[in-house]
Design an enzyme around this catalytic site. Structure first.
Site, mmCIF file in Angstrom:
data_model
loop_
_atom_site.group_PDB
_atom_site.id
_atom_site.type_symbol
_atom_site.label_atom_id
_atom_site.label_comp_id
_atom_site.label_asym_id
_atom_site.label_seq_id
_atom_site.Cartn_x
_atom_site.Cartn_y
_atom_site.Cartn_z
ATOM 1 N N SER A 23 0.836 -1.187 0.000
ATOM 2 C CA SER A 23 0.000 0.000 0.000
ATOM 3 C C SER A 23 0.882 1.252 0.000
ATOM 4 O O SER A 23 1.741 1.389 -0.862
ATOM 5 C CB SER A 23 -0.967 -0.040 1.173
ATOM 6 O OG SER A 23 -2.086 0.762 0.908
ATOM 7 N N ASP A 59 -8.932 -5.777 -5.064
ATOM 8 C CA ASP A 59 -8.497 -4.667 -4.213
ATOM 9 C C ASP A 59 -8.827 -3.358 -4.913
ATOM 10 O O ASP A 59 -8.324 -3.097 -6.012
ATOM 11 C CB ASP A 59 -6.996 -4.769 -3.962
ATOM 12 C CG ASP A 59 -6.437 -3.569 -3.210
ATOM 13 O OD1 ASP A 59 -7.222 -2.859 -2.553
ATOM 14 O OD2 ASP A 59 -5.214 -3.343 -3.288
ATOM 15 N N HIS A 112 -6.067 -6.722 -0.950
ATOM 16 C CA HIS A 112 -5.032 -5.736 -0.642
ATOM 17 C C HIS A 112 -3.767 -6.419 -0.106
ATOM 18 O O HIS A 112 -3.782 -7.030 0.961
ATOM 19 C CB HIS A 112 -5.575 -4.744 0.387
ATOM 20 C CG HIS A 112 -4.867 -3.425 0.397
ATOM 21 N ND1 HIS A 112 -4.641 -2.680 -0.732
ATOM 22 C CD2 HIS A 112 -4.331 -2.703 1.422
ATOM 23 C CE1 HIS A 112 -4.015 -1.563 -0.408
ATOM 24 N NE2 HIS A 112 -3.808 -1.550 0.889
#
Length: 498
Positions: free
Chosen positions: A181, A433, A458
């Site tokens: 991320s 995601d 994710h």
């Protein structure tokens, strides 16, 4: 749109909606989302196989004023169980939060450490966790928060890695950086900015293209909605219709708010319908993000494929049930799958992991505009840059720099640019995601590759391997290991040739 709504959830970003409540919309910033482990009502840190260390880091890497040399102690974690001198060093570029939680949720690095005899290092991002340059006063004002940005963080990592290699008398050890991320964004940018320090980067679920107008602004919420629609059209339509039922309750209707509080099992009476809206919104978005193929305790304890489980709950109701009651039942899976919550805190949530520094980052450099289209299961919303600026000025006295990230790191026409000068980056994504829409989904060159799975969530690839992992996830990790092995082999061959 108010800032706390914009950067809230994300963690986080993840995040209380106070201004312009009718128009504001929760936005989820790209960080690794962290579960709150509790014992006797108190948040406890996970037990992880790392030792904590603290590095004397300078406050400002880019000016030479006397105050720039102020020292703060940056936390980092080390696991040297499998390492020997000269072997690789795998570094996790920390996100917006406590580094212990990221280490606890990045088991992939521990899984592959024996194969590579790798030293594992997790570095905490400045202004998060314990790495506070001004102690408890670090968030006091723009004068202190001005040292919180991605460029300073990357320089922190570079300085710490060089010092660590020197102290270990292992200058020749190849370094590979990892991140998920926002941490994945940092890993990719670190490889581009410091190619002499890291030979490669694994950037998982890294939305480096979520800036300016590179990615359609509606992509995030369209993706969340598609996840539910793919499971059940009825599920999608029930959630989409629940907002109108919620909005039918007047803000001044004390009786209605009381009934809503009882229906949603609130620990105390809610003061506004927007608290309920945000509670539902967060559950549906986070569940889509962490729609893992196995049970997980990342954001919250959840079953395998939790989106399917939510839709099964919704589809199981009788036709006469209200859409709002069905939405509540589904969201309860996210908040109470473990069946330990007697009531729900719809308001006054605490920040257990020290994540609110992201509000500052969203007000300065991390400007990721988002809108909600008519195709989404969420209420339509259009982004107002003026309102965004006004809120940042009100909260911090600063104006955002919406084009700074693409100026500093690039992004526009990334294929043509990186093909000419970049190398050794893996962009891994799962299309379930919602952040994947803002990442790199196609190979750029033979050494900048995109590993994309249809069902991945994710940064699922960074999680610890389990016996229940599906073949597509096993294959994705296998490809990552093979590519990293190739980088290291090429590096070692180059070093031998002198």
């Amino acid at each position: 749109m108010d800032l706390s709504s914009f950067s809230s959830i994300f963690l986080l970003f993840l995040f209380a909606f106070t201004l312009a409540e009718v128009g504001s919309v929760p936005t989820y910033f790209p960080g690794i989302y962290q579960s709150s482990l509790k014992k006797n009502g108190k948040t406890v840190k996970p037990k992880i196989p790392f030792r904590s260390h603290y590095f004397p880091q300078v406050l400002d890497h880019f000016t030479f004023q006397p105050k720039s040399y102020k020292i703060f102690y940056q936390k980092y974690l080390i696991n040297s169980q499998y390492w020997h001198k000269g072997a690789p060093i795998f570094v996790y570029t920390g996100n917006e939060g406590d580094i212990d939680w990221f280490a606890d949720n990045t088991g992939f690095m521990l899984d592959i450490a024996p194969k590579f005899h790798a030293l594992l290092v997790f570095i905490e991002h400045r202004f998060y966790g314990e790495s506070m340059p001004f102690g408890k006063h670090s968030y006091r004002s723009a004068k202190t928060l001005g040292y919180l940005n991605s460029q300073q963080a990357l320089a922190d990592y570079a300085v710490l890695i060089r010092s660590l290699k020197h102290n270990l008398s292992s200058e020749a050890s190849p370094v590979v950086v990892f991140g998920g991320s926002y941490g994945g964004m940092l890993a990719a940018w670190f490889r581009l900015k410091y190619p002499h320090i890291a030979i490669g980067a694994l950037a998982s679920s890294a939305p480096i293209l979520q800036f300016d107008d590179i990615t359609p602004w509606s992509s995030f919420y369209d993706a969340v909605s598609q996840d539910y629609k793919d499971v059940s059209l009825n599920c999608y339509e029930v959630i989409k219709g629940s907002w109108a039922e919620l909005n039918s309750i007047s803000a001044s209707d004390e009786e209605g708010l009381g009934e809503l509080s009882r229906d949603f099992r609130a620990c105390k009476k809610v003061s506004t319908i927007y608290s309920v809206r945000d509670w539902l919104w967060e559950a549906f978005v986070y569940t889509a993000m962490v729609n893992y193929p196995t049970e997980a305790n990342f954001m919250m304890p959840l079953p395998a494929y939790p989106v399917e489980k939510m839709c099964k709950i919704i589809d199981g109701f009788s036709p006469g049930a209200t859409k709002l009651s069905r939405a509540f039942a589904a969201a309860s899976l996210y908040y109470n799958y473990s069946q330990t919550e007697k009531c729900f805190k719809l308001e006054d949530e605490t920040d257990a992991h020290g994540l609110h520094g992201w509000n500052w980052q969203a007000c300065t450099e991390m400007v990721m505009p988002m809108v909600v289209s008519n195709e989404s299961m969420f209420p339509p919303y259009s982004f107002s840059y003026k309102e965004y600026v006004d809120d940042c000025v009100k909260q911090y006295g600063v104006m955002p720099r919406p084009h700074w990230i693409t100026t500093e790191f690039g992004g526009t026409r990334i294929e043509q640019v990186l093909k000419r000068f970049g190398g050794n980056i893996i962009f891994s994504n799962g299309l379930q995601d919602p952040w994947s829409r803002g990442s790199v989904l196609k190979n750029i060159s033979s050494s900048i590759v995109a590993l994309v799975t249809e069902k991945g969530a994710h940064h699922a690839d960074l999680r610890s391997a389990t016996r229940k992992d599906p073949d597509w996830l096993v294959d994705q990790r296998k490809q990552e290991v093979e590519i990293i092995q190739k980088w290291i082999s090429e590096y070692n061959l180059y070093m031998k040739q002198g």
